[in-house]
Design an enzyme around this catalytic site. Structure first.
Site, PDB file in Angstrom:
ATOM      1  N   SER A  83      -6.918 -17.590  20.999  1.00 27.26           N
ATOM      2  CA  SER A  83      -7.532 -18.054  19.750  1.00 27.26           C
ATOM      3  C   SER A  83      -8.900 -18.675  20.020  1.00 27.26           C
ATOM      4  O   SER A  83      -9.010 -19.682  20.723  1.00 27.26           O
ATOM      5  CB  SER A  83      -6.633 -19.088  19.074  1.00 27.26           C
ATOM      6  N   HIS A 138      -7.918 -13.605  18.672  1.00 27.46           N
ATOM      7  CA  HIS A 138      -7.407 -14.200  17.439  1.00 27.46           C
ATOM      8  C   HIS A 138      -8.494 -15.065  16.805  1.00 27.46           C
ATOM      9  O   HIS A 138      -9.056 -15.946  17.460  1.00 27.46           O
ATOM     10  CB  HIS A 138      -6.181 -15.047  17.797  1.00 27.46           C
ATOM     11  N   ASP A 188      -9.464 -17.575  13.677  1.00 26.01           N
ATOM     12  CA  ASP A 188      -8.880 -18.456  12.665  1.00 26.01           C
ATOM     13  C   ASP A 188      -9.918 -18.862  11.626  1.00 26.01           C
ATOM     14  O   ASP A 188     -10.803 -19.670  11.915  1.00 26.01           O
ATOM     15  CB  ASP A 188      -8.349 -19.725  13.342  1.00 26.01           C
ATOM     16  N   MET A 215     -10.692 -20.835   8.193  1.00 24.19           N
ATOM     17  CA  MET A 215     -10.122 -21.921   7.370  1.00 24.19           C
ATOM     18  C   MET A 215     -11.094 -22.285   6.259  1.00 24.19           C
ATOM     19  O   MET A 215     -12.314 -22.258   6.469  1.00 24.19           O
ATOM     20  CB  MET A 215      -9.882 -23.162   8.234  1.00 24.19           C
ATOM     21  N   HIS A 221      -6.854 -14.215  11.339  1.00 27.53           N
ATOM     22  CA  HIS A 221      -5.858 -15.064  10.678  1.00 27.53           C
ATOM     23  C   HIS A 221      -6.561 -15.873   9.601  1.00 27.53           C
ATOM     24  O   HIS A 221      -7.305 -16.809   9.910  1.00 27.53           O
ATOM     25  CB  HIS A 221      -5.220 -15.972  11.746  1.00 27.53           C
ATOM     26  N   MET A 252      -6.642 -18.527   6.918  1.00 25.52           N
ATOM     27  CA  MET A 252      -5.981 -19.706   6.336  1.00 25.52           C
ATOM     28  C   MET A 252      -6.818 -20.133   5.144  1.00 25.52           C
ATOM     29  O   MET A 252      -7.456 -21.189   5.134  1.00 25.52           O
ATOM     30  CB  MET A 252      -5.889 -20.820   7.394  1.00 25.52           C
ATOM     31  N   MET A 258       3.908 -19.269  12.032  1.00 24.78           N
ATOM     32  CA  MET A 258       3.224 -20.492  12.468  1.00 24.78           C
ATOM     33  C   MET A 258       4.246 -21.411  13.129  1.00 24.78           C
ATOM     34  O   MET A 258       5.264 -21.752  12.529  1.00 24.78           O
ATOM     35  CB  MET A 258       2.592 -21.227  11.277  1.00 24.78           C
ATOM     36  N   ASP A 290       2.071 -18.458  16.614  1.00 22.82           N
ATOM     37  CA  ASP A 290       0.785 -19.163  16.637  1.00 22.82           C
ATOM     38  C   ASP A 290       0.971 -20.673  16.613  1.00 22.82           C
ATOM     39  O   ASP A 290       1.419 -21.228  15.613  1.00 22.82           O
ATOM     40  CB  ASP A 290      -0.022 -18.708  15.409  1.00 22.82           C
TER      41      ASP A 290
END
Ligand code: DX5
Ligand code: ZN
Length: 215
Positions: free
Chosen positions: A6, A31, A33, A35, A64, A66, A135, A173
């Site tokens: 990540s 990966h 992330d 957000m 991913h 979020m 998660m 994750d």
């Protein structure tokens, strides 16, 4: 075991060095992330950074999201060259439609569950997805400890996948290290995401190799 480091735990001041390290490693994916400060209580990076990363990363991108209403961003995720687009079941109202749109865009669809969202919520979507991202921490921050109940969820998800005939892979994750990784592998995980365990180490390649060797 497949490994998806990540980028959240990388040194953002030296992103190209970090991506070079990933390119030269045995990692299977990178990966990413995203957000929004609404779905999770933090903001990470957005599409300008994703585009820059996509331009130099040679590993398949495992994105991913979020964020609320992830379906609004499908074409932009595709445009960075993503292989997998993960959306939270808690963040999109019409999950089946979102999965179809991800497929129409030419990506693999991943559905993601927060720690308190039951595996049973996947019963009517499991045959339509390529991946489930469980998660094992509350999303928003790296460096947290794995929630132990995740191991039961992995076993339950493995049973659901086997019973339904789904080909979905199980990705985990949060809080992954060599110890939790071994337990997750035994429970039935296919892909491990690891942020601080990889990027926080003096020799990230060996950390990736350790996770890769788990079966
Ligand atoms: C958390 C992110 C994770 C995070 C994992 O919300 O989804 O991908 O980077 O970090 P570690 O591996 O440090 O728990
Ligand atoms: Zn993640």
């Amino acid at each position: 075991m497949k490994v998806s480091p990540s980028l959240l735990a990388a040194d953002f001041a030296h992103l190209s060095t970090e991506i070079d390290m990933i390119n030269a490693s045995s990692a299977d994916y990178l990966h990413l992330d995203v957000m929004d400060g609404v779905f999770v209580p933090n903001i990470s990076f957005g599409f300008p950074v994703l585009r820059a990363v996509g331009n130099i990363c040679r590993k398949p991108l495992d994105v991913h999201l979020m964020i609320v209403e992830p379906e609004k961003w499908i074409s932009q995720v595709k445009a960075i060259g993503a292989e997998i687009m993960n959306v939270h079941v808690e963040a999109t109202t019409h999950l089946h439609s979102t999965v179809l749109q991800i497929h129409e865009a030419g990506m693999k669809a991943g559905v993601t569950l927060n720690p308190a969202t039951p595996v049973s919520s996947l019963v009517d979507i499991i045959e339509d997805v390529e991946l489930v991202l469980l998660m094992s921490v509350n999303p928003g921050f790296g460096g947290q400890k794995l929630i132990r109940h995740t191991l039961d969820k992995v076993r339950e998800l493995r049973r659901l996948i086997d019973m339904s005939g789904s080909k979905a892979m199980i990705e985990i994750d949060g809080g992954v290290n060599e110890k939790t990784g071994e337990e997750l592998a035994e429970a039935g995980a296919d892909i491990l995401v690891a942020g601080s365990y990889v990027f926080g180490a003096p020799d990230p390649h060996s950390r990736i190799d350790i996770l890769k060797s788990l079966s």
